[in-house]
Design a protein around this motif. Structure first.
Motif, PDB file in Angstrom:
ATOM      1  N   ASP A 184       0.780  -1.253   0.000  1.00 18.92           N
ATOM      2  CA  ASP A 184       0.000   0.000   0.000  1.00 18.92           C
ATOM      3  C   ASP A 184       0.804   1.291   0.000  1.00 18.92           C
ATOM      4  OD1 ASP A 184      -2.302  -1.439   0.075  1.00 18.92           O
ATOM      5  OD2 ASP A 184      -2.699  -1.128   2.219  1.00 18.92           O
ATOM      6  N   VAL A 185       2.108   1.239   0.084  1.00 17.38           N
ATOM      7  CA  VAL A 185       2.830   2.498   0.289  1.00 17.38           C
ATOM      8  C   VAL A 185       3.702   2.926  -0.881  1.00 17.38           C
ATOM      9  CG1 VAL A 185       2.865   2.693   2.788  1.00 17.38           C
ATOM     10  CG2 VAL A 185       4.455   1.154   1.658  1.00 17.38           C
ATOM     11  N   LEU A 186       3.996   2.002  -1.803  1.00 16.00           N
ATOM     12  CA  LEU A 186       4.852   2.392  -2.923  1.00 16.00           C
ATOM     13  C   LEU A 186       3.994   2.869  -4.087  1.00 16.00           C
ATOM     14  CD1 LEU A 186       7.593  -0.392  -3.023  1.00 16.00           C
ATOM     15  CD2 LEU A 186       7.610   1.805  -1.849  1.00 16.00           C
ATOM     16  N   HIS A 187       4.340   3.999  -4.653  1.00 12.44           N
ATOM     17  CA  HIS A 187       3.583   4.501  -5.800  1.00 12.44           C
ATOM     18  C   HIS A 187       4.472   5.426  -6.629  1.00 12.44           C
ATOM     19  CE1 HIS A 187       3.302   8.393  -3.800  1.00 12.44           C
ATOM     20  NE2 HIS A 187       3.046   7.731  -2.712  1.00 12.44           N
ATOM     21  N   HIS A 188       4.047   5.678  -7.859  1.00 16.60           N
ATOM     22  CA  HIS A 188       4.743   6.618  -8.723  1.00 16.60           C
ATOM     23  C   HIS A 188       4.374   8.049  -8.328  1.00 16.60           C
ATOM     24  CE1 HIS A 188       5.581   3.112 -11.063  1.00 16.60           C
ATOM     25  NE2 HIS A 188       6.098   3.779 -12.084  1.00 16.60           N
ATOM     26  N   ALA A 189       5.114   9.016  -8.820  1.00 14.74           N
ATOM     27  CA  ALA A 189       4.763  10.421  -8.566  1.00 14.74           C
ATOM     28  C   ALA A 189       5.344  11.283  -9.677  1.00 14.74           C
ATOM     29  CB  ALA A 189       5.307  10.875  -7.221  1.00 14.74           C
ATOM     30  N   LEU A 190       4.697  12.415  -9.886  1.00 11.57           N
ATOM     31  CA  LEU A 190       5.195  13.379 -10.858  1.00 11.57           C
ATOM     32  C   LEU A 190       6.136  14.328 -10.115  1.00 11.57           C
ATOM     33  CD1 LEU A 190       4.559  13.688 -13.887  1.00 11.57           C
ATOM     34  CD2 LEU A 190       2.730  15.240 -13.292  1.00 11.57           C
TER      35      LEU A 190
END
Ligand SMILES: Cc1cc2nc3c(=O)[nH]c(=O)nc-3n(C[C@H](O)[C@H](O)[C@H](O)COP(=O)(O)O)c2cc1C
Lengths: 249, 158
Positions: A184-190
């Motif tokens: 639940d904590v890893l994600h992409h970002a701009l």
């Protein structure tokens, strides 16, 4: 002056056109000239990062660390509700059903996506298997990972959960997931490079408002993003710390 | 911190012991031999302030501890301290992170219901402008073999 945007090479190929239209949309909304420059793989991306030739990037969690800590990038926005999870698959006919039953000297099919490989490797630890006990078979995309497993050329494969979920039923029938991460904590970002930082609030405003009009909404849909949400620098820093705890020391 | 309550325990078959923590506070511990399996594919994450007081927990942390999130925030991280764990393991943890280094170790943790779960923990200092502002811990599923080694080694280690 024109700026350069790029996208982490682990996004789905069918979303490319969506990102091109997004780039056009963003230029119109912000009145900033942006050129979309796609890279083929993570080594090409690393070269671009080293040469400081990127100003705006939809980055993978592992690259976020390098960009913020070493290249003075700042967090701009993140997609709401999108997480990067990893699946470890094996052949459907493999009698093994749990990670714990795996034995060292494994042939592992994987792509060059760093966070998927990190999480995949971590999920092998309960079987006392670490990175020196595996032979990596690097594949250019997730479907090749599945094919290597199906053909018996690899014992297991590491996949992004989203990629696995979108496999055809034909492919899914021939492999089985041994474990899926639930972190639940890893994600992409701009993220925004140093040359664009004076435009940060303008860009954030455009991106946040994107979900408010029908055209923006349709565009988000085509990129499989629900909407953008401001990502504070502080949050990015803690994401980096978290990745730090997962990387082999 | 509250002492443990008999009515919270998952079994009538328990042992009792008093632990004294680094801040001289004491807690009466009731513990059982009931093990809870690490949630498959999860990471248990928490953050503490400089004194080891819990400021953030994720869902897996809450589930595994047996407490509610409200019961955890503001409590010392030693709310999870199991009497089996040698005190020295934690002095090593604190010395390491205060030197701005990463600490790794196998830890047996105590649940609210007196049961336990093993983790492979990493603790790092959160450094901003060269200063430690807090600590983060991420725990993952350990191998059964490593745990068996710890069960044998820990009691004789110090
Ligand atoms: C970020 C962080 C996470 C910690 N996690 C745990 C834990 O999961 N279990 C535990 O017993 N102690 C944990 N500790 C150590 C406790 O603060 C404490 O040192 C330990 O429970 C032993 O108590 P004592 O030092 O008072 O003897 C953690 C410390 C930090 C900084």
């Amino acid at each position: 002056m024109s700026y350069t945007m790029t996208i982490s090479p682990d996004f789905k190929p069918d979303l490319i056109s969506g990102w091109y239209i997004f780039n056009t949309w963003l230029q119109k909304q912000s009145d900033i000239a942006i050129h979309l420059n796609l890279v083929n793989d993570f080594s090409e991306l690393a070269q671009c990062i080293d040469k400081d030739s990127i100003d705006l990037i939809y980055a993978n969690p592992c690259d976020i660390a390098k960009l913020i800590r070493e290249k003075s990038f700042e967090a701009l926005v993140k997609p709401v509700g999108v997480h990067d999870e990893t699946v470890v698959i094996t052949h459907a006919d493999n009698p093994i059903d749990t990670i714990e039953s795996l034995k060292p000297s494994l042939r592992v099919a994987m792509t060059d996506v760093p966070d998927v490989n990190t999480m995949g490797t971590i999920m092998l630890e309960p079987a006392d298997i670490n990175s020196c006990d595996i032979e990596a078979i690097i594949c250019s995309n997730y479907i090749t990972v599945a094919k290597k497993v199906v053909a018996g050329e690899a014992d297991i494969g590491f996949l992004l959960a989203d990629a696995y979920n979108e496999f055809s039923s034909l492919v899914k029938k021939q492999v089985k997931p041994l474990i899926t991460s639930k972190i639940d904590v890893l994600h992409h970002a701009l993220l925004l490079g140093p040359n664009l930082q004076d435009k940060k609030s303008l860009l954030q405003k455009c991106l946040i408002m994107m979900a408010d009009d029908t055209k923006g909404m349709a565009l988000l849909n085509s990129m499989e993003i629900e909407k953008w949400e401001i990502m504070e620098q502080d949050e990015a820093e803690f994401l980096i710390d978290l990745i730090d705890t997962l990387s082999p020391s | 911190m509250q002492d443990m309550k008999i009515e919270d325990l998952a079994s009538d078959n328990y042992e009792e012991i008093q632990l004294t923590f680094f801040d001289a506070k004491q807690r009466n511990i009731l513990y059982t031999e009931i093990e809870t399996e690490f949630p498959e594919g999860s990471l248990i994450v928490s953050r503490t302030d400089l004194n080891g007081i819990i400021t953030h927990v994720n869902k897996s942390f809450v589930t595994m501890s047996g407490f509610t999130e409200e019961e955890l925030i503001g409590q010392p991280q030693y709310i999870l301290r199991h009497p089996f764990m040698p005190h020295e393991a934690f002095s090593d943890l604190w010395e390491t992170v205060q030197k701005k280094e990463k600490w790794y170790g196998y830890v047996k943790n105590l649940r609210k219901d007196g049961g336990f779960y093993w983790v492979y923990a990493t603790v790092i200092p959160n450094i901003r402008n060269n200063k430690i502002i807090s600590y983060t811990s991420v725990r993952r599923k350990p191998s059964a073999k490593k745990i068996a080694e710890c069960i044998e080694r820990y009691p004789t280690l110090f």
